[in-house]
Write a protein that holds these residues in place. Sequence first.
Motif, short mmCIF file in Angstrom:
data_model
loop_
_atom_site.label_atom_id
_atom_site.label_comp_id
_atom_site.label_asym_id
_atom_site.label_seq_id
_atom_site.Cartn_x
_atom_site.Cartn_y
_atom_site.Cartn_z
N PHE A 1 13.57 -11.65 0.84
CA PHE A 1 12.32 -12.01 0.42
C PHE A 1 12.66 -13.56 0.46
CE2 PHE A 1 10.63 -7.91 -0.30
CZ PHE A 1 9.88 -7.88 0.24
N GLN A 2 13.07 -13.78 -0.38
CA GLN A 2 13.16 -15.37 -0.69
C GLN A 2 13.90 -16.40 0.58
OE1 GLN A 2 13.05 -16.93 -2.98
NE2 GLN A 2 12.73 -18.54 -2.55
N LEU A 3 14.29 -15.60 1.81
CA LEU A 3 14.62 -16.56 3.45
C LEU A 3 13.34 -16.00 4.20
CD1 LEU A 3 16.30 -17.25 5.22
CD2 LEU A 3 16.83 -15.26 5.68
N THR A 4 12.57 -14.79 3.74
CA THR A 4 11.12 -14.62 4.47
C THR A 4 10.29 -16.29 3.79
OG1 THR A 4 11.10 -12.70 4.21
CG2 THR A 4 9.45 -13.04 5.23
N SER B 1 7.39 -10.42 17.09
CA SER B 1 6.54 -10.65 16.09
C SER B 1 7.69 -9.46 14.77
CB SER B 1 6.28 -8.69 16.07
OG SER B 1 7.27 -7.77 16.00
N PHE B 2 8.62 -10.71 14.39
CA PHE B 2 9.54 -10.07 13.15
C PHE B 2 9.98 -12.26 12.77
CE2 PHE B 2 10.44 -6.40 15.92
CZ PHE B 2 10.56 -5.58 14.97
N ASP B 3 9.85 -12.06 11.84
CA ASP B 3 10.30 -13.31 11.19
C ASP B 3 11.43 -12.42 9.75
OD1 ASP B 3 8.32 -14.67 11.55
OD2 ASP B 3 7.75 -14.95 9.42
N VAL B 4 11.87 -11.84 9.08
CA VAL B 4 13.34 -11.18 9.08
C VAL B 4 13.40 -9.73 8.28
CG1 VAL B 4 14.44 -11.64 6.73
CG2 VAL B 4 13.21 -13.29 7.49
N VAL B 5 14.15 -8.98 9.52
CA VAL B 5 14.33 -7.68 9.09
C VAL B 5 15.99 -7.43 7.80
CG1 VAL B 5 14.81 -5.35 10.02
CG2 VAL B 5 14.02 -7.71 11.47
N VAL B 6 15.13 -6.62 7.13
CA VAL B 6 16.51 -6.04 5.82
C VAL B 6 17.01 -5.24 5.73
CG1 VAL B 6 14.66 -5.78 4.29
CG2 VAL B 6 17.02 -6.77 3.41
N ALA B 7 17.81 -4.73 5.63
CA ALA B 7 18.08 -3.35 5.96
C ALA B 7 19.27 -3.02 5.23
CB ALA B 7 18.87 -3.14 7.46
N ILE C 1 4.32 -12.32 0.99
CA ILE C 1 4.47 -12.07 2.08
C ILE C 1 4.07 -10.62 2.28
CG2 ILE C 1 7.03 -10.86 2.70
CD1 ILE C 1 7.35 -14.14 1.89
N GLN C 2 3.67 -10.72 3.64
CA GLN C 2 3.41 -8.94 4.47
C GLN C 2 4.56 -8.49 4.82
OE1 GLN C 2 1.14 -9.87 8.19
NE2 GLN C 2 2.11 -7.94 8.69
N THR C 3 4.65 -6.93 4.60
CA THR C 3 6.47 -6.44 3.89
C THR C 3 5.71 -5.11 4.95
OG1 THR C 3 6.57 -7.55 1.90
CG2 THR C 3 7.68 -5.17 2.92
N ASP C 4 6.67 -5.06 6.46
CA ASP C 4 6.05 -3.25 6.58
C ASP C 4 7.35 -3.11 6.62
OD1 ASP C 4 3.84 -4.04 8.43
OD2 ASP C 4 5.35 -5.74 9.54
N ILE C 5 7.67 -1.20 6.25
CA ILE C 5 8.56 -0.89 5.86
C ILE C 5 8.44 0.20 7.03
CG2 ILE C 5 9.42 1.30 4.82
CD1 ILE C 5 8.17 0.34 2.14
N VAL C 6 9.85 0.20 8.36
CA VAL C 6 9.67 0.95 9.42
C VAL C 6 10.99 1.39 9.39
CG1 VAL C 6 9.12 0.52 12.00
CG2 VAL C 6 8.48 -1.32 10.34
N GLY D 1 10.61 -17.83 7.28
CA GLY D 1 9.17 -17.25 7.95
C GLY D 1 7.81 -18.26 8.30
N LYS D 2 7.58 -17.67 10.11
CA LYS D 2 6.41 -18.09 10.71
C LYS D 2 5.52 -18.03 9.77
CE LYS D 2 8.66 -17.47 14.71
NZ LYS D 2 9.76 -17.07 14.12
#
Length: 359
Positions: free
Chosen positions: A174-177, A236-242, A216-221, A181-182
């Motif tokens: 989240f902090q990195l985003t 469409s991505f800025d940061v992906v976390v997994a 932060i706009q957050t999507d859970i996919v 993040g653009k």
Amino acid sequence: MMRKYKIALIPGDGIGVDVLREGTKVMDTICSLGGGVSIEYKEFDWSCEYYLKHGRMMPEDGLERLKDFDSIYLGAVGYPGVPDHVSLWGLLLPIRRHFQQYINIRPVKLLRGITSPLANRGPNDLNFMVIRENNEGEYSNIGGRMYENTPMDMAIQNSVFTKHGVERVLRYAFQLTQEMGKRHRLTAATKSNGINHTMPFWDEYVQKINKEYPDIQTDIVHIDALCAYFVSKPDSFDVVVASNLFGDILTDLGAAIVGGMGIAPSANINPEKNYPSMFEPVHGSAPDIAGKGIANPTAAIWCASMMLEHLGEVELAQEIMEALQIVLEEGKWVTPDLGGSGTTVEFGDAVCHALKELR
């Protein structure tokens, strides 16, 4: 005042030796051009060859020997005759866990001069970051075998997701985003429709930490859909976390869409800097081409840039990336995997020359 860094070199196996040599050459070149930075290296011969001689991937006090370095620079590990789980659990995972390198960073960025296998996609379309949880999750060493070599043969592998482990990787993402993040958009991978304990736990903490970052706009996919989106709409991505496993899968796919595993860097980070972080190309040891002078050192050079950035030398890191992309764009010295006829050494020399020209 001179800023001095101590870096542990673990060339490892196969082409790891070839590419790490070029990465250190590039770092030595930029230090020689001024800027008040000096680097001292110490090389360790820990590898599968070491394992075949000593019965272990590194000495018993290996971690103790590494702890006082500023960073660890790893080439590649793996060789025929030594099972992959032996090399992984004997060297890489102990380093990642003992030194709390709980963040794995993999940029999905199309460098100038490289063509993506995705049609009509350029550097502006392919530029995001994947953050992988690196210490627990599906790669936890809990489980075992029973009744081996009998009709009741069985294996159990347990995943471990802790509040502590999940919160810290999510908060980092989240902090990195927020910083880079653009779109200020974070995408979290899940599979809660099929994995009914750990993944809902993960999703719950994504939503909890999101409340700390309301901008932060957050999507859970779901991971299967997310893999498809990496191909169909990577812009469409800025940061992906997994989680550990899902991050492992996504990052290899991410490497593929920006030109292949041969150019993919990674960083195993201890954000607090209480311990050294480790930087490694992810292309593997490729023993079939080791020593032939055709291995692509792009990933190793990119890792050198990431390492300097982590150490706070942001301008030097940016210069290395600019020089690298100049060489890729020119195309004269690129290696055969990129359609050229250059050697590993010629490629590294060209990046060093480009650095001097930039200065």
